[in-house]
Scaffold this motif. Structure first.
Motif, PDB file in Angstrom:
ATOM      1  N   GLN A 165       0.818  -1.214   0.000  1.00 22.89           N
ATOM      2  CA  GLN A 165       0.000   0.000   0.000  1.00 22.89           C
ATOM      3  C   GLN A 165       0.853   1.267   0.000  1.00 22.89           C
ATOM      4  O   GLN A 165       0.617   2.200  -0.772  1.00 22.89           O
ATOM      5  CB  GLN A 165      -0.905   0.014   1.232  1.00 22.89           C
ATOM      6  N   GLN A 166       1.848   1.302   0.866  1.00 24.47           N
ATOM      7  CA  GLN A 166       2.603   2.530   1.082  1.00 24.47           C
ATOM      8  C   GLN A 166       3.561   2.854  -0.059  1.00 24.47           C
ATOM      9  O   GLN A 166       4.010   4.003  -0.184  1.00 24.47           O
ATOM     10  CB  GLN A 166       3.388   2.425   2.403  1.00 24.47           C
ATOM     11  N   THR A 167       3.901   1.866  -0.875  1.00 25.76           N
ATOM     12  CA  THR A 167       4.860   2.103  -1.968  1.00 25.76           C
ATOM     13  C   THR A 167       4.200   2.060  -3.344  1.00 25.76           C
ATOM     14  O   THR A 167       4.893   2.067  -4.360  1.00 25.76           O
ATOM     15  CB  THR A 167       5.999   1.064  -1.928  1.00 25.76           C
ATOM     16  N   LYS A 168       2.884   2.030  -3.388  1.00 23.16           N
ATOM     17  CA  LYS A 168       2.204   1.854  -4.684  1.00 23.16           C
ATOM     18  C   LYS A 168       2.462   3.010  -5.646  1.00 23.16           C
ATOM     19  O   LYS A 168       2.358   2.828  -6.869  1.00 23.16           O
ATOM     20  CB  LYS A 168       0.704   1.659  -4.468  1.00 23.16           C
ATOM     21  N   ASN A 169       2.816   4.188  -5.127  1.00 20.13           N
ATOM     22  CA  ASN A 169       3.110   5.327  -5.990  1.00 20.13           C
ATOM     23  C   ASN A 169       4.603   5.611  -6.117  1.00 20.13           C
ATOM     24  O   ASN A 169       4.996   6.640  -6.670  1.00 20.13           O
ATOM     25  CB  ASN A 169       2.387   6.581  -5.468  1.00 20.13           C
ATOM     26  N   ASP A 170       5.436   4.698  -5.604  1.00 22.29           N
ATOM     27  CA  ASP A 170       6.889   4.852  -5.747  1.00 22.29           C
ATOM     28  C   ASP A 170       7.298   4.667  -7.203  1.00 22.29           C
ATOM     29  O   ASP A 170       6.530   4.156  -8.033  1.00 22.29           O
ATOM     30  CB  ASP A 170       7.619   3.816  -4.887  1.00 22.29           C
ATOM     31  N   THR A 171       8.530   5.050  -7.509  1.00 22.66           N
ATOM     32  CA  THR A 171       9.062   4.840  -8.860  1.00 22.66           C
ATOM     33  C   THR A 171       9.041   3.372  -9.232  1.00 22.66           C
ATOM     34  O   THR A 171       8.731   3.002 -10.364  1.00 22.66           O
ATOM     35  CB  THR A 171      10.504   5.380  -8.960  1.00 22.66           C
ATOM     36  N   HIS A 172       9.382   2.522  -8.259  1.00 24.24           N
ATOM     37  CA  HIS A 172       9.380   1.079  -8.486  1.00 24.24           C
ATOM     38  C   HIS A 172       8.522   0.400  -7.419  1.00 24.24           C
ATOM     39  O   HIS A 172       9.032  -0.106  -6.425  1.00 24.24           O
ATOM     40  CB  HIS A 172      10.805   0.525  -8.460  1.00 24.24           C
ATOM     41  N   PRO A 173       7.200   0.376  -7.612  1.00 19.47           N
ATOM     42  CA  PRO A 173       6.324  -0.290  -6.645  1.00 19.47           C
ATOM     43  C   PRO A 173       6.373  -1.802  -6.834  1.00 19.47           C
ATOM     44  O   PRO A 173       6.841  -2.296  -7.860  1.00 19.47           O
ATOM     45  CB  PRO A 173       4.944   0.254  -7.014  1.00 19.47           C
ATOM     46  N   PRO A 174       5.877  -2.561  -5.858  1.00 19.77           N
ATOM     47  CA  PRO A 174       5.768  -4.011  -6.055  1.00 19.77           C
ATOM     48  C   PRO A 174       4.826  -4.320  -7.213  1.00 19.77           C
ATOM     49  O   PRO A 174       3.846  -3.615  -7.430  1.00 19.77           O
ATOM     50  CB  PRO A 174       5.190  -4.520  -4.733  1.00 19.77           C
ATOM     51  N   LYS A 175       5.128  -5.403  -7.920  1.00 17.39           N
ATOM     52  CA  LYS A 175       4.267  -5.854  -9.002  1.00 17.39           C
ATOM     53  C   LYS A 175       3.390  -7.031  -8.577  1.00 17.39           C
ATOM     54  O   LYS A 175       2.527  -7.466  -9.337  1.00 17.39           O
ATOM     55  CB  LYS A 175       5.126  -6.246 -10.209  1.00 17.39           C
ATOM     56  N   LEU A 176       3.631  -7.521  -7.360  1.00 20.38           N
ATOM     57  CA  LEU A 176       2.872  -8.661  -6.846  1.00 20.38           C
ATOM     58  C   LEU A 176       3.000  -8.672  -5.337  1.00 20.38           C
ATOM     59  O   LEU A 176       4.061  -8.322  -4.795  1.00 20.38           O
ATOM     60  CB  LEU A 176       3.425  -9.973  -7.425  1.00 20.38           C
ATOM     61  N   GLN A 177       1.931  -9.066  -4.651  1.00 18.44           N
ATOM     62  CA  GLN A 177       2.001  -9.309  -3.211  1.00 18.44           C
ATOM     63  C   GLN A 177       1.482 -10.720  -2.934  1.00 18.44           C
ATOM     64  O   GLN A 177       0.400 -11.084  -3.390  1.00 18.44           O
ATOM     65  CB  GLN A 177       1.251  -8.257  -2.402  1.00 18.44           C
ATOM     66  N   VAL A 178       2.306 -11.497  -2.228  1.00 19.75           N
ATOM     67  CA  VAL A 178       1.965 -12.882  -1.912  1.00 19.75           C
ATOM     68  C   VAL A 178       1.806 -12.970  -0.402  1.00 19.75           C
ATOM     69  O   VAL A 178       2.788 -12.856   0.345  1.00 19.75           O
ATOM     70  CB  VAL A 178       3.047 -13.859  -2.402  1.00 19.75           C
ATOM     71  N   LEU A 179       0.576 -13.164   0.043  1.00 14.83           N
ATOM     72  CA  LEU A 179       0.253 -13.062   1.465  1.00 14.83           C
ATOM     73  C   LEU A 179      -0.216 -14.413   1.988  1.00 14.83           C
ATOM     74  O   LEU A 179      -1.298 -14.887   1.635  1.00 14.83           O
ATOM     75  CB  LEU A 179      -0.835 -11.997   1.684  1.00 14.83           C
ATOM     76  N   TRP A 180       0.617 -15.015   2.829  1.00 12.55           N
ATOM     77  CA  TRP A 180       0.248 -16.270   3.489  1.00 12.55           C
ATOM     78  C   TRP A 180      -0.381 -15.943   4.835  1.00 12.55           C
ATOM     79  O   TRP A 180       0.215 -15.227   5.649  1.00 12.55           O
ATOM     80  CB  TRP A 180       1.479 -17.134   3.734  1.00 12.55           C
ATOM     81  N   VAL A 181      -1.558 -16.482   5.087  1.00 14.11           N
ATOM     82  CA  VAL A 181      -2.276 -16.332   6.364  1.00 14.11           C
ATOM     83  C   VAL A 181      -2.058 -14.949   6.987  1.00 14.11           C
ATOM     84  O   VAL A 181      -1.652 -14.815   8.136  1.00 14.11           O
ATOM     85  CB  VAL A 181      -1.887 -17.451   7.355  1.00 14.11           C
ATOM     86  N   PRO A 182      -2.348 -13.874   6.247  1.00 17.25           N
ATOM     87  CA  PRO A 182      -1.964 -12.540   6.734  1.00 17.25           C
ATOM     88  C   PRO A 182      -2.816 -12.058   7.907  1.00 17.25           C
ATOM     89  O   PRO A 182      -4.019 -12.297   7.974  1.00 17.25           O
ATOM     90  CB  PRO A 182      -2.182 -11.654   5.509  1.00 17.25           C
ATOM     91  N   TRP A 183      -2.153 -11.360   8.808  1.00 17.50           N
ATOM     92  CA  TRP A 183      -2.807 -10.675   9.932  1.00 17.50           C
ATOM     93  C   TRP A 183      -3.071  -9.253   9.464  1.00 17.50           C
ATOM     94  O   TRP A 183      -2.152  -8.445   9.399  1.00 17.50           O
ATOM     95  CB  TRP A 183      -1.858 -10.705  11.127  1.00 17.50           C
ATOM     96  N   VAL A 184      -4.314  -8.940   9.108  1.00 16.69           N
ATOM     97  CA  VAL A 184      -4.579  -7.663   8.451  1.00 16.69           C
ATOM     98  C   VAL A 184      -5.490  -6.739   9.241  1.00 16.69           C
ATOM     99  O   VAL A 184      -5.674  -5.582   8.861  1.00 16.69           O
ATOM    100  CB  VAL A 184      -5.180  -7.880   7.037  1.00 16.69           C
ATOM    101  N   ASP A 185      -6.050  -7.227  10.341  1.00 10.42           N
ATOM    102  CA  ASP A 185      -6.978  -6.397  11.123  1.00 10.42           C
ATOM    103  C   ASP A 185      -6.731  -6.610  12.611  1.00 10.42           C
ATOM    104  O   ASP A 185      -7.103  -7.640  13.172  1.00 10.42           O
ATOM    105  CB  ASP A 185      -8.427  -6.748  10.770  1.00 10.42           C
TER     106      ASP A 185
END
Length: 350
Positions: free
Chosen positions: A212-232
């Motif tokens: 989320q935080q780097t989506k507007n960077d010059t080189h943002p991630p092109k993929l996110q792979v989330l195993w059993v993520p703790w998101v809330d």
């Protein structure tokens, strides 16, 4: 002399433990079922019989809370037990990165020993452990095999841990590491335009925040792979109640991790702590792998739905027979191997 203080004896003890576990999980299914007892069925899902046996023979008593130091030792020791074996063709080297407060963290790079391409796709990997435990060592074998089967370089980030370094220090470390790798791609032999972020549990939280935080960077991630993520971190979903005890990660342990990591409860709705509250528009395509017998199951599903609602290309798979830690089980447990191969396929697509 204690075994824990003798590296040679520790290595031998680990080999013996791993051999015992391997023999157990490969017993004929009828024998495994006899050892395990009646199938565990919750919410229409049936726990994998091999996992049920491991839980019965090796897991801690229900609702057991160890000290910080003991939790760290336990995760480092047990993390590799059901993971794959050492991959002879993958080599690793360490880089130091200066971060805040005069500290530094380690970035460990994994790549094939015969790689000739110094412009490889790369996965920036954040280990799990509730932001309190986990390390480069606990996830070493996982990273070796992600590099091998994903046909990529993996760079694991040894971010600082709570309670010594509570929120948002680990997030700042994770962001600093990703941005450093992206801006020094030549140093790591990777392609800044083909970077992915990923991690399990708390590491999945960190990877999602970085995406989320780097989506507007010059080189943002092109993929996110989330195993059993703790998101809330703001609430407990129904899966906290369904799988409260007895499946490796327990509700009391999640509360303990949160207590160690978050000092002010108002931070639980900060997108840096709970990425489910963040702006998901324009983030990298996501692959989410959720365990059926996991307190974090429902928030992982909810995050996938929120990504889809934001127009993000999202692949969600619930591995119904698996508990929270299944990324670490891919050496011996069939359904965990399937999940690992699914993740590797997404990395190869980079």
């Amino acid at each position: 002399m204690k075994i824990t203080n003798n590296p040679k004896l520790k290595k031998l003890a680990f080999k013996v433990q791993k051999a015992i576990v391997k023999r157990i999980v490969y017993l004929p299914k009828p024998i495994l079922r006899k050892i395990a007892g009646e199938p565990i069925v919750i919410d229409g899902q049936t726990l994998d019989v091999s996992v049920q046996v491991i839980l019965k023979l090796f897991d801690a008593p229900p609702n057991h809370l160890a000290s910080v130091a003991s939790t760290r030792r336990q995760i480092d020791a047990q993390g590799p037990l059901l993971a794959q074996s050492h991959h002879k063709d993958i080599i690793s080297d360490d880089f130091e990165l200066d971060v805040s407060d005069g500290d530094s963290i380690t970035l460990r790079r994994y790549r094939h020993k015969d790689v000739k391409d110094n412009n490889q796709p790369a996965l920036v990997f954040y280990h799990g452990g509730g932001y309190v435990a986990g390390s480069l060592e606990s996830h070493d074998l996982v990273c070796q095999h992600l590099a091998a089967s994903g046909h990529c370089t993996v760079i694991a980030v040894d971010y600082r841990l709570a309670p010594e370094h509570p929120f948002p220090t680990p997030i700042n470390d994770g962001l600093a590491a990703f941005r450093y790798i992206a801006s020094h791609a030549d140093k790591f032999g990777v392609d800044a335009s083909r970077l992915a972020v990923g991690g399990d549990s708390a590491g999945g939280n960190l990877a999602a925040v970085v995406a989320q935080q780097t989506k507007n960077d010059t080189h943002p991630p092109k993929l996110q792979v989330l195993w059993v993520p703790w998101v809330d971190m703001s609430r407990e979903y129904e899966s906290y109640e369904l799988f409260a005890t007895g499946f490796f990660l327990e509700r009391v342990k999640m509360r303990w991790f949160k207590e160690k990591y978050i000092n002010d409860d108002t931070d639980t709705k900060d997108p840096l702590a709970s990425p489910i509250f963040g702006d998901l528009t324009g983030v990298a395509p996501a692959v989410l792998m959720v365990g059926g017998f996991d307190p974090l199951r429902d928030e992982g599903v909810a995050y996938a739905e929120k990504l889809k609602d934001a127009g993000v290309e999202t692949e969600l798979t619930v591995y119904e027979t698996m508990p929270h830690l299944f990324l670490m089980f891919a050496g011996e447990i069939k359904d965990a191997k399937v999940a690992f191969n699914d993740a590797s396929r997404s990395l190869r697509a980079l």
